[in-house]
Write a protein that holds these residues in place. Structure first.
Motif, mmCIF file in Angstrom:
data_model
loop_
_atom_site.group_PDB
_atom_site.id
_atom_site.type_symbol
_atom_site.label_atom_id
_atom_site.label_comp_id
_atom_site.label_asym_id
_atom_site.label_seq_id
_atom_site.Cartn_x
_atom_site.Cartn_y
_atom_site.Cartn_z
ATOM 1 N N LEU A 92 -11.561 -2.521 -12.075
ATOM 2 C CA LEU A 92 -11.175 -2.949 -10.614
ATOM 3 C C LEU A 92 -12.456 -2.763 -9.816
ATOM 4 O O LEU A 92 -12.730 -3.647 -9.222
ATOM 5 N N ALA A 93 -13.274 -1.912 -10.153
ATOM 6 C CA ALA A 93 -14.612 -1.696 -9.704
ATOM 7 C C ALA A 93 -15.410 -2.870 -9.672
ATOM 8 O O ALA A 93 -16.135 -3.629 -8.569
ATOM 9 N N GLU A 94 -15.331 -3.548 -10.810
ATOM 10 C CA GLU A 94 -16.307 -4.660 -11.138
ATOM 11 C C GLU A 94 -15.843 -5.725 -10.339
ATOM 12 O O GLU A 94 -16.399 -6.632 -10.159
ATOM 13 N N ALA A 95 -14.424 -6.090 -10.420
ATOM 14 C CA ALA A 95 -13.841 -7.420 -9.942
ATOM 15 C C ALA A 95 -14.010 -6.898 -8.186
ATOM 16 O O ALA A 95 -14.639 -8.263 -7.681
ATOM 17 N N VAL A 96 -14.082 -5.974 -7.879
ATOM 18 C CA VAL A 96 -14.231 -5.773 -5.985
ATOM 19 C C VAL A 96 -15.799 -6.191 -5.904
ATOM 20 O O VAL A 96 -16.120 -7.033 -5.100
ATOM 21 N N ALA A 97 -16.658 -5.756 -6.746
ATOM 22 C CA ALA A 97 -18.043 -5.936 -6.505
ATOM 23 C C ALA A 97 -18.379 -7.183 -6.786
ATOM 24 O O ALA A 97 -19.337 -7.837 -5.963
ATOM 25 N N ALA A 98 -17.784 -7.969 -7.643
ATOM 26 C CA ALA A 98 -18.113 -9.373 -7.899
ATOM 27 C C ALA A 98 -17.506 -10.203 -6.808
ATOM 28 O O ALA A 98 -18.139 -11.146 -6.150
ATOM 29 N N ALA A 99 -16.358 -9.863 -6.073
ATOM 30 C CA ALA A 99 -15.951 -10.641 -5.054
ATOM 31 C C ALA A 99 -16.465 -10.408 -3.833
ATOM 32 O O ALA A 99 -17.104 -11.392 -3.139
ATOM 33 N N LEU A 100 -17.004 -9.144 -3.387
ATOM 34 C CA LEU A 100 -17.996 -9.036 -2.319
ATOM 35 C C LEU A 100 -19.377 -9.744 -2.516
ATOM 36 O O LEU A 100 -19.929 -10.308 -1.374
ATOM 37 N N ALA A 101 -19.827 -9.770 -3.818
ATOM 38 C CA ALA A 101 -21.077 -10.403 -3.767
ATOM 39 C C ALA A 101 -21.067 -11.848 -3.899
ATOM 40 O O ALA A 101 -22.104 -12.718 -3.272
ATOM 41 N N ALA A 102 -19.822 -12.304 -4.016
ATOM 42 C CA ALA A 102 -19.571 -14.067 -3.860
ATOM 43 C C ALA A 102 -19.201 -14.066 -2.348
ATOM 44 O O ALA A 102 -18.938 -15.237 -2.028
ATOM 45 N N GLY A 103 -19.226 -13.369 -1.604
ATOM 46 C CA GLY A 103 -19.091 -13.373 -0.065
ATOM 47 C C GLY A 103 -17.531 -13.398 0.366
ATOM 48 O O GLY A 103 -17.449 -13.677 1.587
ATOM 49 N N VAL A 104 -16.749 -12.680 -0.491
ATOM 50 C CA VAL A 104 -15.365 -12.652 -0.071
ATOM 51 C C VAL A 104 -14.993 -11.542 0.709
ATOM 52 O O VAL A 104 -15.714 -10.614 0.157
ATOM 53 N N THR A 105 -14.206 -11.582 1.714
ATOM 54 C CA THR A 105 -13.920 -10.267 2.337
ATOM 55 C C THR A 105 -12.536 -9.798 1.856
ATOM 56 O O THR A 105 -11.713 -10.400 1.403
ATOM 57 N N VAL A 106 -12.650 -8.570 1.207
ATOM 58 C CA VAL A 106 -11.611 -7.729 0.731
ATOM 59 C C VAL A 106 -10.965 -6.716 1.742
ATOM 60 O O VAL A 106 -11.748 -5.963 2.128
ATOM 61 N N VAL A 107 -9.816 -6.907 1.924
ATOM 62 C CA VAL A 107 -9.118 -6.181 2.859
ATOM 63 C C VAL A 107 -8.049 -5.254 2.178
ATOM 64 O O VAL A 107 -7.333 -5.804 1.248
ATOM 65 N N ALA A 108 -7.909 -3.763 2.171
ATOM 66 C CA ALA A 108 -6.957 -3.076 1.303
ATOM 67 C C ALA A 108 -6.336 -2.033 2.361
ATOM 68 O O ALA A 108 -6.938 -1.648 3.249
ATOM 69 N N SER A 109 -5.279 -1.608 2.027
ATOM 70 C CA SER A 109 -4.533 -0.498 2.749
ATOM 71 C C SER A 109 -5.082 0.734 2.200
ATOM 72 O O SER A 109 -5.137 0.803 1.014
ATOM 73 N N ALA A 110 -4.940 1.646 3.100
ATOM 74 C CA ALA A 110 -5.383 3.213 2.755
ATOM 75 C C ALA A 110 -4.630 4.142 3.814
ATOM 76 O O ALA A 110 -4.263 3.714 4.907
ATOM 77 N N PRO A 111 -4.395 5.349 3.360
ATOM 78 C CA PRO A 111 -4.071 6.137 4.280
ATOM 79 C C PRO A 111 -4.721 6.485 5.397
ATOM 80 O O PRO A 111 -5.926 6.842 5.170
#
Length: 241
Positions: free
Chosen positions: A117-136
């Motif tokens: 999952l860390a690798e997938a998120v890093a690749a998405a961010l490197a591609a210029g994609v904004t990743v929004v996630a929920s957190a407490p």
């Protein structure tokens, strides 16, 4: 003198990585895939099933409320139960990036960090994609929200629809807040919380991109902090004081 033509912006693509999407308002879902574990430990991409949980459909509706023209991608990583894995979420995120997502909303939180999952998120961010996630708002980390560069969102009761907050101090799991938005599905109990706040912020970011007020290539936190209605954490007062 003839006025300059208003630039026409391409539709903003938002990927909902969740339990599926059923009948969103406006245009239908552009593309949809379900991600399921295979017997050999790999992940299969298959046609999606109906959204039996209703969660992804609610997230999609909130995105479209903020940005009616959003182009939706449906990456189904939950089946009939509210449980998934880092591998399935990573596969859904990778697929969404490959399909041209501008914003990916993950209204979910896994308690364990996993390399896939860390690798997938890093690749998405490197591609210029904004990743929004929920957190407490408080407590221990969840993933993918805990990864650097992810827009971490929790519910904030101060915020109305269309409003957001910036907690500002950098502490806690979440950095931004939005209306937790109690969502009532036909035949279901009222629900709400960080997952729907994340959906609202994903929709607001998409609307800002569509309107040209958040420029491509600009970090999302630049727009989010400028647009915040509240700065600082929500103060809770006990009944006795």
């Amino acid at each position: 003198m003839t006025a300059a033509p208003t630039p026409v912006l391409a539709p903003v693509t938002v990927a909902v990585i969740d339990s599926g999407i059923a009948s969103p308002p406006g245009a239908p879902v552009a593309l949809a895939r379900a991600f399921r574990p295979a017997q050999d430990g790999s992940v299969r991409a298959v046609p999606p099933e109906p959204d039996t949980l209703g969660h992804g459909s609610a997230v999609a509706r909130l995105v479209r409320e903020a940005c009616p023209d959003a182009r939706l991608l449906d990456a189904q990583v939950f089946g009939r139960h509210s449980a998934t894995s880092a591998g399935l979420v990573a596969a859904g995120l990778t697929w969404a990036v490959e399909q041209g997502a501008d914003v990916c909303v993950l209204s979910l939180g896994l308690r364990s960090d996993r390399a896939v999952l860390a690798e997938a998120v890093a690749a998405a961010l490197a591609a210029g994609v904004t990743v929004v996630a929920s957190a407490p708002a408080r407590g221990g980390p969840v993933w993918p929200a805990a990864y650097p560069g992810v827009v971490r969102v929790s519910g904030d009761a101060r915020c109305g629809v269309g409003e957001l907050s910036w907690f500002g101090d950098g502490g806690g799991a979440a950095e931004y807040g939005a209306c937790p938005g109690v969502v009532v599905e036909p035949g279901r109990q009222p629900t709400g919380g960080a997952s729907f706040a994340a959906a609202r912020i994903a929709g607001l970011l998409a609307a800002a991109r569509a309107a040209g007020t958040w420029a491509a290539g600009e970090a999302p936190e630049v727009w989010l902090r400028a647009a915040a209605r509240f700065v600082g954490r929500e103060r809770r007062v006990s009944a006795g004081g």
